[in-house]
Write a protein that holds these residues in place. Structure first.
Motif, PDB file in Angstrom:
ATOM      1  N   ARG A 227       0.814  -1.219   0.000  1.00 58.40           N
ATOM      2  CA  ARG A 227       0.000   0.000   0.000  1.00 58.40           C
ATOM      3  C   ARG A 227       0.849   1.271   0.000  1.00 58.40           C
ATOM      4  N   VAL A 228       2.011   1.218  -0.617  1.00 58.44           N
ATOM      5  CA  VAL A 228       2.837   2.415  -0.761  1.00 58.44           C
ATOM      6  C   VAL A 228       3.215   2.602  -2.228  1.00 58.44           C
ATOM      7  N   VAL A 229       3.249   3.855  -2.665  1.00 59.97           N
ATOM      8  CA  VAL A 229       3.669   4.202  -4.021  1.00 59.97           C
ATOM      9  C   VAL A 229       4.656   5.354  -3.933  1.00 59.97           C
ATOM     10  N   TRP A 230       5.328   5.605  -5.050  1.00 53.81           N
ATOM     11  CA  TRP A 230       6.334   6.678  -5.090  1.00 53.81           C
ATOM     12  C   TRP A 230       5.871   7.811  -5.999  1.00 53.81           C
ATOM     13  N   GLY A 231       6.232   9.035  -5.610  1.00 58.24           N
ATOM     14  CA  GLY A 231       5.980  10.189  -6.460  1.00 58.24           C
ATOM     15  C   GLY A 231       7.084  11.212  -6.287  1.00 58.24           C
ATOM     16  N   SER A 232       7.318  11.991  -7.320  1.00 50.41           N
ATOM     17  CA  SER A 232       8.377  13.000  -7.238  1.00 50.41           C
ATOM     18  C   SER A 232       7.899  14.276  -6.556  1.00 50.41           C
ATOM     19  N   ASP A 233       6.636  14.634  -6.769  1.00 52.27           N
ATOM     20  CA  ASP A 233       6.123  15.959  -6.421  1.00 52.27           C
ATOM     21  C   ASP A 233       6.954  17.049  -7.087  1.00 52.27           C
ATOM     22  N   SER A 234       7.456  16.760  -8.260  1.00 54.90           N
ATOM     23  CA  SER A 234       8.158  17.787  -9.048  1.00 54.90           C
ATOM     24  C   SER A 234       7.123  18.779  -9.587  1.00 54.90           C
ATOM     25  N   PRO A 235       7.390  20.089  -9.526  1.00 56.29           N
ATOM     26  CA  PRO A 235       8.623  20.751  -9.091  1.00 56.29           C
ATOM     27  C   PRO A 235       8.673  21.144  -7.619  1.00 56.29           C
ATOM     28  N   VAL A 236       7.637  20.782  -6.828  1.00 58.29           N
ATOM     29  CA  VAL A 236       7.637  21.205  -5.423  1.00 58.29           C
ATOM     30  C   VAL A 236       8.843  20.638  -4.691  1.00 58.29           C
ATOM     31  N   CYS A 237       9.297  19.454  -5.099  1.00 51.56           N
ATOM     32  CA  CYS A 237      10.460  18.858  -4.447  1.00 51.56           C
ATOM     33  C   CYS A 237      11.708  19.704  -4.620  1.00 51.56           C
ATOM     34  N   THR A 238      11.712  20.612  -5.609  1.00 48.00           N
ATOM     35  CA  THR A 238      12.905  21.437  -5.848  1.00 48.00           C
ATOM     36  C   THR A 238      13.057  22.564  -4.826  1.00 48.00           C
ATOM     37  N   LEU A 239      12.098  22.736  -3.933  1.00 53.77           N
ATOM     38  CA  LEU A 239      12.214  23.802  -2.933  1.00 53.77           C
ATOM     39  C   LEU A 239      13.404  23.572  -2.014  1.00 53.77           C
ATOM     40  N   ASN A 240      13.688  22.305  -1.697  1.00 49.81           N
ATOM     41  CA  ASN A 240      14.821  22.007  -0.816  1.00 49.81           C
ATOM     42  C   ASN A 240      15.735  20.930  -1.384  1.00 49.81           C
ATOM     43  N   ALA A 241      15.541  20.577  -2.649  1.00 47.39           N
ATOM     44  CA  ALA A 241      16.330  19.505  -3.250  1.00 47.39           C
ATOM     45  C   ALA A 241      16.250  19.652  -4.762  1.00 47.39           C
ATOM     46  N   SER A 242      16.541  18.579  -5.457  1.00 47.69           N
ATOM     47  CA  SER A 242      16.343  18.512  -6.903  1.00 47.69           C
ATOM     48  C   SER A 242      15.646  17.198  -7.186  1.00 47.69           C
ATOM     49  N   LEU A 243      15.098  17.065  -8.365  1.00 47.06           N
ATOM     50  CA  LEU A 243      14.471  15.798  -8.736  1.00 47.06           C
ATOM     51  C   LEU A 243      15.480  14.665  -8.640  1.00 47.06           C
ATOM     52  N   GLU A 244      16.698  14.922  -9.114  1.00 43.37           N
ATOM     53  CA  GLU A 244      17.731  13.891  -9.066  1.00 43.37           C
ATOM     54  C   GLU A 244      18.037  13.471  -7.625  1.00 43.37           C
ATOM     55  N   GLN A 245      18.115  14.444  -6.718  1.00 42.32           N
ATOM     56  CA  GLN A 245      18.396  14.125  -5.325  1.00 42.32           C
ATOM     57  C   GLN A 245      17.265  13.315  -4.698  1.00 42.32           C
ATOM     58  N   TRP A 246      16.020  13.674  -5.018  1.00 42.33           N
ATOM     59  CA  TRP A 246      14.895  12.950  -4.429  1.00 42.33           C
ATOM     60  C   TRP A 246      14.852  11.507  -4.928  1.00 42.33           C
ATOM     61  N   VAL A 247      15.145  11.284  -6.187  1.00 43.39           N
ATOM     62  CA  VAL A 247      15.208   9.912  -6.691  1.00 43.39           C
ATOM     63  C   VAL A 247      16.329   9.149  -5.992  1.00 43.39           C
ATOM     64  N   ALA A 248      17.484   9.772  -5.835  1.00 44.26           N
ATOM     65  CA  ALA A 248      18.611   9.120  -5.162  1.00 44.26           C
ATOM     66  C   ALA A 248      18.275   8.792  -3.710  1.00 44.26           C
ATOM     67  N   VAL A 249      17.619   9.727  -3.027  1.00 47.05           N
ATOM     68  CA  VAL A 249      17.215   9.497  -1.636  1.00 47.05           C
ATOM     69  C   VAL A 249      16.253   8.319  -1.550  1.00 47.05           C
ATOM     70  N   THR A 250      15.319   8.255  -2.464  1.00 43.45           N
ATOM     71  CA  THR A 250      14.353   7.160  -2.485  1.00 43.45           C
ATOM     72  C   THR A 250      15.058   5.817  -2.551  1.00 43.45           C
ATOM     73  N   HIS A 251      16.008   5.690  -3.469  1.00 41.00           N
ATOM     74  CA  HIS A 251      16.736   4.428  -3.604  1.00 41.00           C
ATOM     75  C   HIS A 251      17.575   4.141  -2.354  1.00 41.00           C
ATOM     76  N   ALA A 252      18.175   5.169  -1.790  1.00 38.54           N
ATOM     77  CA  ALA A 252      19.017   4.969  -0.609  1.00 38.54           C
ATOM     78  C   ALA A 252      18.213   4.511   0.603  1.00 38.54           C
ATOM     79  N   LEU A 253      17.010   5.050   0.745  1.00 39.38           N
ATOM     80  CA  LEU A 253      16.189   4.725   1.911  1.00 39.38           C
ATOM     81  C   LEU A 253      15.510   3.363   1.797  1.00 39.38           C
ATOM     82  N   THR A 254      15.503   2.777   0.613  1.00 41.17           N
ATOM     83  CA  THR A 254      14.857   1.470   0.434  1.00 41.17           C
ATOM     84  C   THR A 254      15.851   0.401  -0.004  1.00 41.17           C
TER      85      THR A 254
END
Length: 276
Positions: A227-254
């Motif tokens: 019951r979990v899915v992934w989303g970028s929330d781009s471009p809102v994610c760019t407020l404190n990161a980048s799309l690339e960083q958020w994807v990298a964080v996702t992989h690192a945390l899982t």
């Protein structure tokens, strides 16, 4: 294969965004072409467009924009989660007129509206109709409104709900316990799933992997891998990161998850929930 279940595109030449002037960092066009160029490099193979709270008279125009982009050669876009107004008297006609080849789900942003909006019987009745029409409804609430999400899920038990952005925890202040308890309560509703999407926006600019870890791990523990899915929330994610960083964080945390668990999180759950 990674499905982005929360992509915002902004085209100010075609659509009106009343809220955008109050968010200078996002007040620009965010095009499909720019997103796709990055996404294809990072293993994002499909994307759902999430409505961007356009002016009410532009809701259909936003859906038409997504439909047009879906026809482009090799387009990543596989559908739209459209804006909706379940509180309106004309909602039945709106729901009946949806083009489900494009519209895969609906959302009404609740955190900018009075809390009583989703408590009204007309609103809840229309949310039940969304479920009867075979469409999921994204719940976009602030952390303090998680009990409202519980009540709405209880009032429409045959509608599938997807909680956006992990329930918008106040990561910047370090607040965890009350959010975690509310998430655990919400997760007891089998008709609710959770979207791990762009939570760097709710942290301080100097966040680290360990800043985000307890929030992501609690969501997964509470809802489970089905019951979990992934989303970028781009471009809102760019407020404190980048799309690339958020994807990298996702992989690192899982990184410790099994191949089966990652397949569910990356694409299988989204394919099932939105009938992609």
């Amino acid at each position: 294969m990674l499905i982005d279940t929360h992509l915002h595109l902004i085209d100010r030449t075609r659509l009106s965004y009343p809220w955008l002037s109050g968010t200078p960092a996002l007040d620009q066009d965010w095009t499909y072409a720019a997103y796709a160029a990055l996404a294809k490099r990072m293993g994002i193979t499909r994307a759902l467009h999430m409505e961007v709270d356009v002016a009410a008279n532009d809701i259909d125009n936003e859906t038409c924009m997504v439909a047009q982009l879906m026809t482009q050669k090799d387009s990543l876009l596989c559908g739209a989660i459209s804006s909706a107004r379940p509180e309106d008297a004309g909602f039945d006609a709106f729901l009946e007129g949806l083009d489900k080849t494009t519209v895969k789900g609906l959302r009404r942003v609740l955190h900018v509206m009075p809390d009583d909006l989703s408590r009204a019987e007309n609103f809840r009745s229309n949310i039940r109709k969304i479920g009867a029409a075979g469409l999921p409804f994204d719940i976009c609430v602030a952390a303090r409104q998680l009990p409202i999400a519980c009540a709405l899920a209880d009032a429409a038990e045959h509608t599938r709900f997807v909680l956006d952005h992990c329930g918008v925890p106040d990561i910047a202040s370090g607040e965890f316990e009350s959010w975690a308890n509310a998430i655990t309560d919400l997760s007891r509703r089998p008709n609710v799933c959770a979207k791990i999407s762009g939570i760097t926006a709710y942290a301080n600019p100097n966040w680290t992997l360990d800043t985000l870890r307890p929030y992501v791990e609690h969501i997964i523990q509470a809802f489970g891998w089905d019951r979990v899915v992934w989303g970028s929330d781009s471009p809102v994610c760019t407020l404190n990161a980048s799309l690339e960083q958020w994807v990298a964080v996702t992989h690192a945390l899982t990184i410790g998850a099994s191949a089966d668990e990652l397949a569910k999180f990356h694409n299988q759950n989204a394919t099932r929930i939105w009938n992609l």
